[in-house]
Structure formats: C-alpha cells, structure tokens
Write a protein that holds these residues in place. Structure first.
Motif, mmCIF file in Angstrom:
data_model
loop_
_atom_site.group_PDB
_atom_site.id
_atom_site.type_symbol
_atom_site.label_atom_id
_atom_site.label_comp_id
_atom_site.label_asym_id
_atom_site.label_seq_id
_atom_site.Cartn_x
_atom_site.Cartn_y
_atom_site.Cartn_z
ATOM 1 N N ASN A 148 -14.614 6.071 -5.119
ATOM 2 C CA ASN A 148 -15.788 5.089 -4.855
ATOM 3 C C ASN A 148 -16.567 4.818 -5.927
ATOM 4 N N LEU A 149 -16.370 3.466 -6.377
ATOM 5 C CA LEU A 149 -17.180 2.926 -7.799
ATOM 6 C C LEU A 149 -18.642 2.993 -7.700
ATOM 7 N N ALA A 150 -19.206 3.569 -6.451
ATOM 8 C CA ALA A 150 -20.697 3.893 -6.324
ATOM 9 C C ALA A 150 -21.112 5.031 -7.164
ATOM 10 N N ASP A 151 -20.480 5.786 -7.320
ATOM 11 C CA ASP A 151 -20.455 7.185 -7.936
ATOM 12 C C ASP A 151 -20.490 6.951 -9.391
ATOM 13 N N PRO A 152 -21.221 7.012 -10.485
ATOM 14 C CA PRO A 152 -21.203 6.633 -11.780
ATOM 15 C C PRO A 152 -20.223 7.763 -12.461
ATOM 16 N N THR A 153 -19.992 8.795 -11.600
ATOM 17 C CA THR A 153 -18.995 9.625 -12.783
ATOM 18 C C THR A 153 -17.615 9.452 -11.889
ATOM 19 N N PHE A 154 -17.358 8.568 -11.086
ATOM 20 C CA PHE A 154 -16.116 8.222 -10.079
ATOM 21 C C PHE A 154 -14.824 8.533 -11.166
ATOM 22 N N ALA A 155 -14.859 8.073 -12.344
ATOM 23 C CA ALA A 155 -13.368 8.122 -12.908
ATOM 24 C C ALA A 155 -13.032 9.707 -13.248
ATOM 25 N N THR A 156 -13.960 10.417 -13.606
ATOM 26 C CA THR A 156 -13.293 11.905 -13.446
ATOM 27 C C THR A 156 -13.765 13.057 -12.425
ATOM 28 N N SER A 157 -14.759 12.644 -11.596
ATOM 29 C CA SER A 157 -15.016 13.565 -10.685
ATOM 30 C C SER A 157 -14.452 13.634 -9.371
ATOM 31 N N GLN A 158 -13.798 12.363 -9.104
ATOM 32 C CA GLN A 158 -13.176 12.150 -7.702
ATOM 33 C C GLN A 158 -11.565 12.306 -8.056
ATOM 34 N N LYS A 159 -10.893 12.822 -6.965
ATOM 35 C CA LYS A 159 -9.544 13.218 -6.916
ATOM 36 C C LYS A 159 -8.785 12.701 -5.992
ATOM 37 N N SER A 217 1.353 1.703 9.725
ATOM 38 C CA SER A 217 0.996 1.509 11.029
ATOM 39 C C SER A 217 1.998 1.722 12.122
ATOM 40 N N ARG A 218 3.230 1.907 11.739
ATOM 41 C CA ARG A 218 4.165 2.036 12.866
ATOM 42 C C ARG A 218 4.677 3.648 12.891
ATOM 43 N N GLY A 219 3.989 4.318 11.861
ATOM 44 C CA GLY A 219 4.009 5.930 12.167
ATOM 45 C C GLY A 219 5.648 6.608 12.116
ATOM 46 N N GLU A 220 6.225 5.762 11.102
ATOM 47 C CA GLU A 220 7.743 5.893 10.831
ATOM 48 C C GLU A 220 7.636 7.353 9.964
ATOM 49 N N LEU A 221 8.722 8.242 9.920
ATOM 50 C CA LEU A 221 8.856 9.335 8.985
ATOM 51 C C LEU A 221 8.851 9.035 7.511
ATOM 52 N N CYS A 222 9.442 7.915 7.373
ATOM 53 C CA CYS A 222 9.724 7.361 5.564
ATOM 54 C C CYS A 222 8.350 7.205 5.101
ATOM 55 N N ALA A 223 8.101 7.629 4.150
ATOM 56 C CA ALA A 223 7.108 7.586 3.295
ATOM 57 C C ALA A 223 7.340 6.835 1.974
ATOM 58 N N CYS A 224 7.398 5.570 1.916
ATOM 59 C CA CYS A 224 7.860 4.671 0.703
ATOM 60 C C CYS A 224 6.769 4.587 -0.359
ATOM 61 N N ARG A 225 5.780 4.918 -0.117
ATOM 62 C CA ARG A 225 4.494 4.799 -1.161
ATOM 63 C C ARG A 225 3.368 5.432 -0.718
ATOM 64 N N VAL A 226 2.533 5.767 -1.638
ATOM 65 C CA VAL A 226 1.113 6.325 -1.481
ATOM 66 C C VAL A 226 0.244 5.925 -2.411
ATOM 67 N N GLY A 227 -1.048 5.635 -2.123
ATOM 68 C CA GLY A 227 -1.843 4.954 -2.909
ATOM 69 C C GLY A 227 -3.551 5.355 -2.818
ATOM 70 N N VAL A 228 -4.212 5.123 -3.846
ATOM 71 C CA VAL A 228 -5.672 5.135 -3.878
ATOM 72 C C VAL A 228 -6.183 3.914 -4.101
ATOM 73 N N ARG A 229 -7.099 3.571 -3.164
ATOM 74 C CA ARG A 229 -7.759 2.008 -3.417
ATOM 75 C C ARG A 229 -9.301 2.556 -3.778
ATOM 76 N N PHE A 230 -9.869 1.238 -4.353
ATOM 77 C CA PHE A 230 -11.180 1.609 -4.924
ATOM 78 C C PHE A 230 -12.081 0.845 -3.906
ATOM 79 N N LYS A 231 -13.361 1.373 -3.645
ATOM 80 C CA LYS A 231 -14.263 0.783 -2.760
ATOM 81 C C LYS A 231 -15.609 0.973 -3.509
ATOM 82 N N ASN A 232 -16.744 0.198 -3.277
ATOM 83 C CA ASN A 232 -17.897 0.178 -3.817
ATOM 84 C C ASN A 232 -19.045 0.470 -2.761
ATOM 85 N N ILE A 233 -19.132 1.612 -2.144
ATOM 86 C CA ILE A 233 -20.083 1.873 -0.829
ATOM 87 C C ILE A 233 -21.057 2.995 -1.385
ATOM 88 N N PRO A 234 -22.187 2.313 -1.391
ATOM 89 C CA PRO A 234 -23.354 3.422 -1.862
ATOM 90 C C PRO A 234 -23.636 4.353 -0.748
#
Length: 207
Positions: free
Chosen positions: A56-67, A190-207
């Motif tokens: 969450n970009l709304a947190d000023p310490t997001f770069a180091t405090s979020q995991k 969205s299909r619920g398949e067993l194969c996990a080809c990727r995993v990611g973390v997306r940025f939001k800006n939600i106060p």
C-alpha cells in the motif's frame, strides 16, 4: 443373449484392429509448481487462491515495513514426477491498460477470484531476471519493496498504483526436461487449477 454376444464381439474386433500409435499414448508424468500465499502478510485484504499480495503506497514506510510472503513447492503426481529444481525469475512491471478489479471478487463458488490477477501467458522473457534456483522444498520467501526493487533495478519513487512485481517459474525434472510454459488455462488463478505458474505483489494507494 444373442444381442449381448454380438456387442461383445464388435468391441473385441474394434480393439484388435488398432493400427495407429498416437503420441499421447507415450505420455510421462510432469510436476507443476505449487505456491502457497501468506494472505495475512498482505498490506491489503487478499485471498490465498488469488496468488496476489499487495503493498500500500499510502503508507509512508511501505518500502520497508510491508512484506510479500509466499512458499514455493511442487505437485509431483503422487510421487511419479521427480523434480530436480525450480528456476525462479523476477520482474517489475508497469500497470496493464485494464488491471483487475479491487477489492478482489470471488467466483460463485466463493473460493477463487472471478478474474485472473496477472496477464497471460506466463512465459519467462528477457525482462525476467533469474532470482535463484531452488533445489530444496518447500522454500519460503518474505520480501519487502526495497529488496525487490534492488534486485530488479527499480526506482521506488517511480512506482505507481497497479504496478507489480511478478515471480515466474521454470521447472526442471530429474531427467533434465525443462518445462518452460504451461497451458494458459492452467495458469489462470480464476480457474482454480493446481498449477501455479506465477505469484506477484501489486501496488495500491488506499488511505
């Protein structure tokens, strides 16, 4: 009784007249990557089945405090597919033209997201950097924005909402076979398949 004997005879003849060998008859078992997302570590609500966490970009310490926390393993077809290693690749990506809706909406089964969380196909490309080769499983990751940015050469101040870091995988079997891409449907969260080809973390800006 005569009808039954006649049917059995036809089935016997059909099988005995096979003259073509098909490639699919010589199949072999293959493993698939398995990802378990720690949804409780996400800065914003998510679901394990979505395989997406959030900073969450709304947190000023997001770069180091979020995991961003997740565990890498594999499905081995009930012990019939031996894995040598999984190559883990990482990239930083700018937002798509039409990013997935947030908050995440689950399907009617109330288990999986109703849309995929990252673009397909999930193919390792030039922009993806080899992060490491994992040979011991399961392997757990706990990463901050600063750590991900340092590895990919990303300037943190330029990150905007809906940009994302994405991990992709190439699985190497014990016989040396490298599985570099799975069917797109198998990689769709969205299909619920067993194969996990990727995993990611997306940025939001939600106060």
């Amino acid at each position: 009784m005569k009808n039954k004997i006649f049917i059995a005879f036809i089935v016997f003849v059909s099988f005995s007249c096979k003259t073509v060998d098909y490639e699919w008859e010589n199949f072999k078992y293959a493993a698939t990557p398995k990802v378990i997302l720690n949804s409780s570590a996400s800065a914003l609500p998510t679901f394990e089945s979505a395989r997406v966490s959030f900073f969450n970009l709304a947190d000023p310490t997001f770069a180091t405090s979020q995991k961003f926390e997740w565990t890498l393993d594999y499905y081995d077809a009930a012990g019939r597919a031996e894995v040598q290693e999984i190559e883990v690749y990482l990239s930083f990506n700018r937002r798509e033209g039409n990013p997935p809706v947030y908050p995440i909406i689950l399907s009617l089964a109330k288990v999986h997201p109703n849309e995929r969380q990252f673009p397909l196909p999930s193919t390792v490309r030039a922009a993806d950097r080899l992060y490491e080769k994992v040979t011991s499983f399961p392997k757990t990751y706990s990463l901050t924005t600063s750590e991900l940015a340092a590895f990919t050469g990303t300037t943190i101040s330029t990150i905007a909402a809906n940009d994302y870091f994405l991990f992709k995988f190439i699985l190497v079997m014990k016989d040396g076979t490298r599985i570099v891409q799975y069917n797109d449907n198998s990689c769709d969260e969205s299909r619920g398949e067993l194969c996990a080809c990727r995993v990611g973390v997306r940025f939001k800006n939600i106060p």
